[in-house]
Design a protein around this motif. Structure first.
Motif, PDB file in Angstrom:
ATOM      1  N   GLY A  84       0.811  -1.209   0.000  1.00  0.00           N
ATOM      2  CA  GLY A  84       0.000   0.000   0.000  1.00  0.00           C
ATOM      3  C   GLY A  84       0.844   1.259   0.000  1.00  0.00           C
ATOM      4  O   GLY A  84       2.014   1.260  -0.416  1.00  0.00           O
ATOM      5  N   GLY A 107      -1.700   6.308   7.281  1.00  0.00           N
ATOM      6  CA  GLY A 107      -2.035   5.289   6.295  1.00  0.00           C
ATOM      7  C   GLY A 107      -2.824   5.896   5.151  1.00  0.00           C
ATOM      8  O   GLY A 107      -3.847   6.534   5.366  1.00  0.00           O
ATOM      9  N   VAL A 108      -2.346   5.732   3.943  1.00  0.00           N
ATOM     10  CA  VAL A 108      -3.011   6.294   2.756  1.00  0.00           C
ATOM     11  C   VAL A 108      -3.779   5.215   1.998  1.00  0.00           C
ATOM     12  O   VAL A 108      -4.907   5.419   1.558  1.00  0.00           O
ATOM     13  CB  VAL A 108      -1.970   6.971   1.829  1.00  0.00           C
ATOM     14  N   LYS A 109      -3.185   4.032   1.868  1.00  0.00           N
ATOM     15  CA  LYS A 109      -3.825   2.958   1.116  1.00  0.00           C
ATOM     16  C   LYS A 109      -3.294   1.620   1.618  1.00  0.00           C
ATOM     17  O   LYS A 109      -2.084   1.463   1.828  1.00  0.00           O
ATOM     18  CB  LYS A 109      -3.542   3.126  -0.388  1.00  0.00           C
ATOM     19  N   ARG A 111      -2.557  -1.789   3.960  1.00  0.00           N
ATOM     20  CA  ARG A 111      -1.984  -1.984   5.293  1.00  0.00           C
ATOM     21  C   ARG A 111      -0.477  -2.159   5.121  1.00  0.00           C
ATOM     22  O   ARG A 111      -0.033  -3.128   4.495  1.00  0.00           O
ATOM     23  CB  ARG A 111      -2.588  -3.217   5.981  1.00  0.00           C
ATOM     24  N   SER A 169      -2.870   1.257   8.881  1.00  0.00           N
ATOM     25  CA  SER A 169      -3.940   0.998   7.923  1.00  0.00           C
ATOM     26  C   SER A 169      -4.439   2.301   7.327  1.00  0.00           C
ATOM     27  O   SER A 169      -4.227   3.399   7.877  1.00  0.00           O
ATOM     28  CB  SER A 169      -5.101   0.286   8.619  1.00  0.00           C
ATOM     29  N   GLU A 170      -5.135   2.191   6.201  1.00  0.00           N
ATOM     30  CA  GLU A 170      -5.685   3.362   5.530  1.00  0.00           C
ATOM     31  C   GLU A 170      -6.537   4.178   6.497  1.00  0.00           C
ATOM     32  O   GLU A 170      -7.405   3.657   7.190  1.00  0.00           O
ATOM     33  CB  GLU A 170      -6.520   2.920   4.326  1.00  0.00           C
TER      34      GLU A 170
END
Length: 608
Positions: A84, A107-109, A111, A169-170
């Motif tokens: 991600g 978090g952007v995308k 995990r 995480s995102e």
């Protein structure tokens, strides 16, 4: 090989600064001041000498992109991995009680597995601290220093390192806060990292909103001004030449100096760029720092001082550090503080003159200081000196030094006349004329058709580019044109300007260094004054292209290997960028305006 210098970005709190690599590692940080001992010194050695790395566990990541958030010195580094995308936000809140480093993992995308490695080594990597844990606080202390790390992420000790493995995480945001405090005092209360990062961005954006530059080079000018602000020691107004020590002028070389001090010769350049850009408060603080620092015996005027005006800057070698790319010695302090450099008298007088001319609040001490300096200079101007470039060798009659002595008398005359101030003006006029005649006779080589580095020398020197910029001769005077041509012929390398030809016999040091970026900005200024606008813009755009991906410049550049050299980021380079941008912009509607002249263009002096 270490990371290239251009791989680093700057964060700071206007009292000290850190360098953050593209790999997410803070490899340089001195606490609590610019000139304090480093707790992270991996920049000049190995990770074992101190660093704080926060990055994806996958190495190397598939892609790294970074930028400063608009109008701020809040850094975002975005890593793309197989799992991600994750963003690390780095900043240092403007100082309240203690210096803090804020790092937020976003978090952007997907995990993304992350890894943190914290290696604290006080006193430039030489002192391993005692580490204890109390709740969410991890405390490291040794001698006068203590650092506290706060984070919801659980850490563990391993081999005198502090490690943490976690997953983001995102949409998740995980803060890390590092706070310094004197070890004899209780630690400051925990800081909300998420709020502090947002407040830091707001502070920088509010500061940036006062910039008056509205020209074609908005982004590089604003970034340069933020860099100058970050290099300012807010309690006193002093501005350090760079945030680092001992980054080499040649990889593997010995020309490695400590630049975490304030040079007098930067005064006028810096003051002028700040006033032009609308930052009068910073310009006023810099002028006031200057007055406090130079007070005392003018015969003992130093070329540089500490951020609070300190005078003892004893040079010491740190023999336990291997140096950047093996460039030894690593130095703290600067022995050049003991040199006699005549040009700084001209720079101080010019700065005081510009402060009056640009309408800064007057300080009655300023003219008292000027009178004392001029009294010394009436005899001191004829002495040889070590010169602008601080050559560690025999003193010479450097042409640029004599030109700046002329500047001192010229500005003294102008200030006294324009402001009706007391002083031996007629005597100053005669000395101004005598110095001008001597320079034109002894500093000019008719066979070369150019001024030379020193009396009796045949060598060229890029400092001669300042002659028309300070009003010593008109920019189209044949002797100036000949000097510019000679510099283009002898000192240009890959389209950029060297300071001078380095020879081992001059200062006992091996020859060789990169091109000095400020000199190329001076050449662009000369092109503007000569009406060579296409060449000026081409050179300026070439220089802009040398900035790294977040807009920072070092002291020097190696155009063959395309590597930055010297201390970083360099105030002198960024001041040159700002001033040349203003000169280019204003030329479109009126003659170029240089920092030392009136608003009707360059004041031409009579030829000798």
């Amino acid at each position: 090989m270490p990371r290239p210098i251009e791989d680093y970005a700057l964060i700071g709190d206007t009292q000290t600064a850190a360098l953050v690599g593209r790999d997410g590692s803070i490899d340089w940080l001195c606490l609590p001041r610019f000139d304090s001992g480093a707790c992270f010194a991996a920049l000049l050695g190995e990770p074992e000498h101190g660093r704080w790395k926060l990055a994806p566990a996958e190495e190397p990541p598939r892609q790294v992109r970074r930028r400063y958030r608009e109008g701020s010195l809040v850094l975002e580094t975005e890593f793309t991995t197989a799992d991600g995308v994750v963003r690390v936000v780095d900043c240092m809140p403007p100082r309240d009680r203690t210096p803090d480093v804020i790092r937020v993992v976003e978090g952007v995308k997907g995990r993304v597995p992350m890894r943190m490695e914290l290696v604290i080594r006080f006193d430039y990597g030489s002192v391993v601290p005692w580490v204890t844990r109390t709740g969410e606080e991890l405390r490291a202390e040794a001698g006068p220093d203590a650092l506290s790390l706060y984070s919801p992420v659980r850490t563990q000790g391993q081999g005198l390192h502090t490690l943490a493995d976690f997953t983001v995480s995102e949409g998740q945001r995980i803060p890390f806060v590092l706070r310094w405090h004197p070890s004899n005092e209780p630690p400051p209360p925990p800081l909300d990292g998420l709020t502090a990062a947002a407040d830091t961005q707001a502070w920088w954006r509010e500061w940036s909103s006062h910039c008056t530059y509205r020209g074609s080079w908005h982004e590089p000018v604003h970034t340069s001004l933020m860099t100058l602000k970050a290099l300012t020691y807010a309690p006193t107004g002093g501005i350090v030449a760079a945030a680092t020590t001992s980054l080499p002028e040649r990889l593997g070389g010995v020309r490695n100096w400590d630049y975490r001090f304030c040079w007098l010769r930067d005064a006028t350049f810096t003051l002028y760029s700040l006033v032009l850009s609308g930052f009068r408060e910073e310009a006023q603080a810099w002028r006031d720092w200057l007055l406090r620092s130079v007070a005392g015996d003018p015969a003992k005027l130093q070329i540089m001082y500490g951020v609070a005006g300190e005078r003892r800057l004893t040079e010491t070698d740190l023999d336990w550090l291997p140096g950047y790319a093996g460039s030894k010695p690593v130095r703290t302090g600067n022995a050049a503080v003991h040199q006699f450099q005549l040009d700084v008298y001209g720079e101080v007088m010019d700065a005081l003159h510009q402060a009056h001319r640009t309408g800064l609040v007057r300080d009655r001490r300023a003219w008292d200081v000027a009178l004392v300096l001029m009294d010394f200079l009436e005899s001191g101007w004829s002495k040889p000196d070590e010169g602008l470039w601080e050559v560690r060798g025999e003193r010479q009659h450097f042409t640029h030094s004599k030109v700046m002595a002329w500047v001192a008398f010229d500005r003294a005359v102008r200030s006294a006349e324009h402001n009706k101030l007391p002083g031996p003006v007629e005597r100053w006029r005669k000395l101004r004329h005598a110095i001008h005649e001597e320079i034109c006779q002894r500093g000019y080589d008719p066979k070369l058709g150019a001024f030379t580095q020193a009396y009796g020398s045949s060598s060229m020197d890029a400092s001669l580019l300042l002659m028309p910029l300070v009003g010593f001769l008109p920019p189209r005077d044949p002797r100036v044109l000949g000097t510019v041509r000679a510099i283009e012929r002898e000192l240009m390398h890959e389209g950029l300007v060297r300071r001078y030809h380095t020879h081992e016999t001059e200062d006992g040091l091996p020859p060789g260094e990169g091109v000095f970026l400020a000199c190329s900005f001076w050449l662009a200024d000369n092109y503007i004054l000569q009406g060579r606008m296409d060449e000026a813009e081409a050179l300026f755009n070439r220089l802009l292209g040398l900035r790294n991906d977040v807009g920072l410049l070092s002291e020097e550049y190696d155009p063959v290997n395309r590597r930055m050299l010297g201390n970083f980021p360099q105030a002198f380079s960024h001041v040159g960028l700002v001033n040349t941008a203003f000169n280019l912009e204003r030329h479109r509607n009126s003659p170029a305006i240089h920092r030392r002249e009136n608003h009707n263009g360059v004041q031409e002096q009579p030829s000798s």
